[in-house]
Design a protein around this motif. Sequence first.
Motif, PDB file in Angstrom:
ATOM      1  N   LEU A  68       0.915  -1.374  -0.062  1.00 21.34           N
ATOM      2  CA  LEU A  68      -0.106   0.084   0.073  1.00 21.34           C
ATOM      3  C   LEU A  68       0.639   1.126  -0.235  1.00 21.34           C
ATOM      4  CD1 LEU A  68      -2.782  -0.993   2.564  1.00 21.34           C
ATOM      5  CD2 LEU A  68      -2.979  -0.965   0.000  1.00 21.34           C
ATOM      6  N   ILE A 119      -8.270   1.224   8.444  1.00 16.68           N
ATOM      7  CA  ILE A 119      -8.583   0.452   7.293  1.00 16.68           C
ATOM      8  C   ILE A 119      -9.615   1.038   6.413  1.00 16.68           C
ATOM      9  CG2 ILE A 119      -9.309  -1.874   6.211  1.00 16.68           C
ATOM     10  CD1 ILE A 119      -7.771  -3.307   8.487  1.00 16.68           C
ATOM     11  N   VAL A 122      -8.657   4.183   4.720  1.00 12.89           N
ATOM     12  CA  VAL A 122      -7.631   3.799   3.514  1.00 12.89           C
ATOM     13  C   VAL A 122      -8.724   3.488   2.397  1.00 12.89           C
ATOM     14  CG1 VAL A 122      -6.000   2.154   2.342  1.00 12.89           C
ATOM     15  CG2 VAL A 122      -5.693   3.132   4.638  1.00 12.89           C
ATOM     16  N   LEU A 123      -9.644   2.611   2.695  1.00 14.09           N
ATOM     17  CA  LEU A 123     -10.647   2.176   1.743  1.00 14.09           C
ATOM     18  C   LEU A 123     -11.658   3.603   1.066  1.00 14.09           C
ATOM     19  CD1 LEU A 123     -12.244   0.062   0.311  1.00 14.09           C
ATOM     20  CD2 LEU A 123     -13.644  -0.179   2.356  1.00 14.09           C
ATOM     21  N   CYS A 161      -4.880  -2.045  -4.969  1.00 12.85           N
ATOM     22  CA  CYS A 161      -4.892  -1.386  -3.596  1.00 12.85           C
ATOM     23  C   CYS A 161      -5.974  -2.135  -3.009  1.00 12.85           C
ATOM     24  CB  CYS A 161      -5.219   0.009  -3.841  1.00 12.85           C
ATOM     25  SG  CYS A 161      -3.637   0.989  -4.339  1.00 12.85           S
ATOM     26  N   LEU A 165      -5.553  -4.243   0.443  1.00 15.62           N
ATOM     27  CA  LEU A 165      -6.387  -3.932   1.694  1.00 15.62           C
ATOM     28  C   LEU A 165      -7.085  -5.211   2.147  1.00 15.62           C
ATOM     29  CD1 LEU A 165      -6.745  -1.378   3.411  1.00 15.62           C
ATOM     30  CD2 LEU A 165      -8.769  -0.888   1.998  1.00 15.62           C
ATOM     31  N   ASN A 169      -6.646  -6.936   5.856  1.00 14.86           N
ATOM     32  CA  ASN A 169      -7.784  -6.940   7.087  1.00 14.86           C
ATOM     33  C   ASN A 169      -7.961  -8.658   7.378  1.00 14.86           C
ATOM     34  OD1 ASN A 169      -9.744  -6.327   8.380  1.00 14.86           O
ATOM     35  ND2 ASN A 169     -11.367  -6.601   6.850  1.00 14.86           N
TER      36      ASN A 169
END
Length: 278
Positions: A68, A119, A122-123, A161, A165, A169
């Motif tokens: 990332l 998270i 970022v999402l 990406c 991600l 997770n």
Amino acid sequence: GSGNNNWVAVDGGAYEAQIITPAINGITLPAISILFATLIGNTFSGLRERQQDIRTALNREAGEIRVLQSMAEAFPTPWAGAQERLRSYLIQYTSRVIAESQQGVDFNSLEACAGDSEINGVLLQINQLVLENEKRRKNQDDNDTNVNEIASIPELHLVECYNSLARLNAQRTLRISALQSTFPPLHFTILSVLAGSICLAFLMETNQDLLIFLNALQLKILWSMLVGTFSALGVVCYDLVDPFRGSYQISKTVNQLYTIRSALRASVRMATNYNNND
């Protein structure tokens, strides 16, 4: 006189030992020993496998953070704001993983969803990038088409990406599950009781006047070996319960996270200096 019931065993208790030994060695001691060996073997293998799972998850999380980070570094210049926010979320997440991987942390208080704020951040940024890219593609017929093409982010870049991600997770969930998958205090209490029972059986078998008179030194050595063995097993169990403590610790795996966080902070400083110079 003949009415006196205080008898003295002239054989040093050999007859009593002959009577009780089959009951101890034939039934009681083997059952306790087999149960103790089975439980202690399962305990060691389970705790050691747990450590390996945590180590693997940490390494994979570190790898996904690097992915990332590299993806954020590859964003075109117009996306500097998104770069900065992504770096900030990654720094926060890395700091969270470091804090969760310290000695003495209450693993039962950890939650797999605790890192959702970073998270999800970022999402959210990636989702915004996708929407902005779609707008740029629709405007490719404008006079500034070439500029738009240069400023847009490749679709495969964003897909990677998303995938990274999702893997990050998943690894976090596995790591938290492994940290919380330990044995309850009752398990170690049972092990202690079984070890104490074996020690008690040894004392019962050697509690004869004849044996003590003839082999006092040898019995002391055997008793020391027995107690020392159980003590060593207890120390190893105590060591393995916390994966970030003792000789079996996996704290060195966490060191790479400090390096990643330092690299992310350095990128933030460089970007800030670049913007100030402009």
